[in-house]
Design a protein around this motif. Structure first.
Motif, PDB file in Angstrom:
ATOM      1  N   MET A 157       0.823  -1.195   0.000  1.00 15.53           N
ATOM      2  CA  MET A 157       0.000   0.000   0.000  1.00 15.53           C
ATOM      3  C   MET A 157       0.868   1.259   0.000  1.00 15.53           C
ATOM      4  O   MET A 157       0.561   2.243  -0.696  1.00 15.53           O
ATOM      5  CB  MET A 157      -0.943   0.006   1.205  1.00 15.53           C
ATOM      6  N   LEU A 158       1.949   1.238   0.765  1.00 14.55           N
ATOM      7  CA  LEU A 158       2.859   2.371   0.784  1.00 14.55           C
ATOM      8  C   LEU A 158       3.477   2.584  -0.599  1.00 14.55           C
ATOM      9  O   LEU A 158       3.609   3.723  -1.071  1.00 14.55           O
ATOM     10  CB  LEU A 158       3.954   2.143   1.822  1.00 14.55           C
ATOM     11  N   LYS A 159       3.827   1.503  -1.278  1.00 13.29           N
ATOM     12  CA  LYS A 159       4.377   1.623  -2.640  1.00 13.29           C
ATOM     13  C   LYS A 159       3.328   2.137  -3.619  1.00 13.29           C
ATOM     14  O   LYS A 159       3.656   2.884  -4.543  1.00 13.29           O
ATOM     15  CB  LYS A 159       4.918   0.277  -3.099  1.00 13.29           C
ATOM     16  N   GLU A 160       2.085   1.745  -3.423  1.00 16.68           N
ATOM     17  CA  GLU A 160       1.020   2.291  -4.263  1.00 16.68           C
ATOM     18  C   GLU A 160       1.039   3.807  -4.251  1.00 16.68           C
ATOM     19  O   GLU A 160       0.899   4.464  -5.288  1.00 16.68           O
ATOM     20  CB  GLU A 160      -0.349   1.804  -3.772  1.00 16.68           C
ATOM     21  N   MET A 161       1.204   4.367  -3.059  1.00 18.99           N
ATOM     22  CA  MET A 161       1.170   5.821  -2.921  1.00 18.99           C
ATOM     23  C   MET A 161       2.485   6.468  -3.335  1.00 18.99           C
ATOM     24  O   MET A 161       2.507   7.412  -4.136  1.00 18.99           O
ATOM     25  CB  MET A 161       0.819   6.196  -1.471  1.00 18.99           C
TER      26      MET A 161
END
Length: 256
Positions: A157-161
């Motif tokens: 999720m952090l990489k998504e952002m």
């Protein structure tokens, strides 16, 4: 209107308010300085039991750092002052002995999301979103967006952002545990949480926060020494040692 970060108190509950609604509560250097000063005030006021963190206006909790403030900086000043000072001040907020409740009533982008991550518990409005859009202006998160956030939300999720520039909604933030509750009135919900906290032991909540942070490697070295100092400070040995020093004699430690 001059941008500011305001502090108000009501009984044992303090409220920090990002007050720059014309620019979506974007952080300015003055706001960083004010946050630093407010953290010092909050830390030293025994009457304050809880802190609520919120943004002014309807459009954003905080859109991050004001690009007009950092864009003219040289690479050296950008890294040494803007990034390091912001990181240090955000760390100070995250490590307050008082519990902090974040009210994400609208969008939290970039530094705004990093600021929300400094709270101990977060309440989010259904229509609010989270994002780390730094790559769209050629920079990377600098106020713990790749560090503290990596401990609070899943890596994909952090990489998504941060890598793919995607926004995350309230439901996903709730499902991953980043927010405790999604509420149509997040400020009112935060006030209910704060009121409940006022019925608990101040010292127990403080020490519990210290222990959890030490376990999560949030300022672990300092917290271990603080907990040890608190333990030894309550002993008769400490009282005897201080008395012997003042009386210029050899201490006779009782071992209690």
């Amino acid at each position: 209107m001059t941008a500011s970060l305001d502090l108000a108190t009501d009984g044992g509950i303090a409220t920090l308010v990002l007050n720059n609604p014309a620019r979506l509560n974007a952080f300015t250097p003055d706001m960083l300085t004010q946050l630093d000063a407010h953290c010092a005030t909050l830390e030293r006021d025994p009457a304050i039991r809880c802190v609520i963190l919120r943004g002014e206006g309807d459009r954003a909790f905080c859109a991050g750092a004001d690009i007009k403030a950092w864009a003219p900086l040289s690479p050296f000043d950008f890294a040494r002052h803007w990034v390091r000072d912001g990181h240090r001040i955000f760390d100070r907020l995250a490590r307050l002995s008082k519990p902090v409740i974040g009210v994400i009533h609208a969008h939290a982008f970039g530094g705004g999301l990093e600021l929300a991550a400094c709270s101990d518990i977060r309440v989010m409005a259904p229509g609010a979103t989270l994002a780390l859009p730094e790559s769209q202006v050629g920079i990377v998160p600098g106020w713990s967006g790749t560090q503290r956030l990596a401990r609070l939300i899943p890596e994909p999720m952090l990489k998504e952002m941060a890598v793919f520039g995607r926004m995350i909604g309230a439901d996903r933030a709730l499902n991953c545990g980043f927010v405790a509750e999604v509420s149509d009135d997040p400020l009112a919900t935060a006030q209910v949480i704060a009121a409940k906290l006022m019925t608990t032991s101040p010292r127990a909540t403080e020490v519990a926060k210290y222990m959890i942070h030490a376990g999560a490697n949030e300022d672990r070295a300092a917290l271990i020494e603080a907990l040890g100092a608190g333990m030894i400070g309550a002993t008769d040995d400490k009282a005897e040692g201080v008395a012997a020093f003042a009386e210029k004699r050899k201490p006779a430690f009782p071992g209690t």
